[in-house]
Design an enzyme around this catalytic site. Structure first.
Site, PDB file in Angstrom:
ATOM      1  N   ARG A  91      -2.195  -5.739  -8.323  1.00 35.49           N
ATOM      2  CA  ARG A  91      -1.110  -6.710  -8.177  1.00 35.49           C
ATOM      3  C   ARG A  91      -1.101  -7.734  -9.300  1.00 35.49           C
ATOM      4  O   ARG A  91      -0.072  -8.362  -9.550  1.00 35.49           O
ATOM      5  CB  ARG A  91      -1.280  -7.472  -6.845  1.00 35.49           C
ATOM      6  CG  ARG A  91      -1.065  -6.641  -5.636  1.00 35.49           C
ATOM      7  CD  ARG A  91      -1.608  -7.332  -4.401  1.00 35.49           C
ATOM      8  NE  ARG A  91      -3.052  -7.450  -4.483  1.00 35.49           N
ATOM      9  CZ  ARG A  91      -3.850  -7.770  -3.485  1.00 35.49           C
ATOM     10  NH1 ARG A  91      -3.343  -8.060  -2.310  1.00 35.49           N
ATOM     11  NH2 ARG A  91      -5.160  -7.826  -3.645  1.00 35.49           N
ATOM     12  N   SER A 136      -3.252  -7.577   2.958  1.00 31.27           N
ATOM     13  CA  SER A 136      -3.510  -7.434   4.393  1.00 31.27           C
ATOM     14  C   SER A 136      -4.044  -8.738   4.970  1.00 31.27           C
ATOM     15  O   SER A 136      -3.699  -9.115   6.099  1.00 31.27           O
ATOM     16  CB  SER A 136      -4.534  -6.322   4.639  1.00 31.27           C
ATOM     17  OG  SER A 136      -4.048  -5.083   4.184  1.00 31.27           O
ATOM     18  N   HIS A 166       0.838  -1.208   0.000  1.00 35.16           N
ATOM     19  CA  HIS A 166       0.000   0.000   0.000  1.00 35.16           C
ATOM     20  C   HIS A 166       0.872   1.257   0.000  1.00 35.16           C
ATOM     21  O   HIS A 166       0.606   2.217  -0.729  1.00 35.16           O
ATOM     22  CB  HIS A 166      -0.880   0.057   1.269  1.00 35.16           C
ATOM     23  CG  HIS A 166      -1.938  -0.984   1.366  1.00 35.16           C
ATOM     24  ND1 HIS A 166      -2.108  -1.769   2.482  1.00 35.16           N
ATOM     25  CD2 HIS A 166      -2.910  -1.354   0.506  1.00 35.16           C
ATOM     26  CE1 HIS A 166      -3.140  -2.580   2.304  1.00 35.16           C
ATOM     27  NE2 HIS A 166      -3.643  -2.359   1.107  1.00 35.16           N
TER      28      HIS A 166
END
Ligand code: PNS
Length: 165
Positions: free
Chosen positions: A90, A127, A17
């Protein structure tokens, strides 16, 4: 002034991030990192805890502001005078997921989106994987800023403690 939003759950903010936020900060006059309280995602940290971790992690960037948002992203952006969403992607799976949201946002209010390819060294990072690895006792320090890693490890330890009763 060009102003962009980096929206996300940030539960917790990772180095992936931060790579995207830092690159967006180099492109726009102001970047608003907007922490959404996504009800379909049950996480480890409260929205206010996520904001606090982001503020610390982004402190070196004067053009980056962190805030909470609820409701539609397009409504938040209209109220804040933000014309662009900057989103890290990604993989092709991310693009597939993000593309329909980007198109819907543009159809709703004209809010446009730019996709920033994630740095290859973070293309596997999320995450949710950080939470899983930390929750099972793995080392997540390579993936987080030191202060965030500390908080994640404390939270992981607290979650492993047996509850009373
Ligand atoms: O990347 P994330 O963490 O899954 O992002 C979540 C978030 C909060 C940014 C996203 O779910 C969102 O934009 N929610 C706001 C609600 C909204 O505008 N929904 C319509 C999208 S087309």
């Amino acid at each position: 002034m060009t102003r962009a939003v980096c929206p996300g759950s940030f539960d917790p903010v990772t180095l992936g991030h931060l790579d995207v936020i830092g690159r967006a900060a180099a492109m726009f006059d102001e970047v608003v990192v907007a922490v959404g309280d996504n009800i379909s995602k049950r996480g480890w940290f409260s929205p206010t805890e996520r904001v606090a971790m982001l503020r610390e992690a982004c402190a070196a960037w004067p053009g980056v502001r962190i805030t909470l948002f609820g409701g539609l992203l397009v409504d938040f952006c209209r109220a804040e005078g933000i014309g662009v969403v900057a989103k890290g992607v990604r993989s092709s799976a991310d693009v597939a997921y993000e593309l329909s949201m980007a198109q819907m946002n543009r159809r709703l209010t004209g809010l446009d989106t730019v996709f920033l390819p994630t740095a290859p060294e973070w293309s596997f990072l999320s995450s949710s994987l950080v939470r899983e690895v930390a929750g099972l006792g793995g080392d997540v320090t390579p993936f987080l800023s030191p202060a965030v890693a500390d908080q994640v490890q404390r939270r992981a330890a607290a979650r492993r403690e047996p509850t009373a009763g």
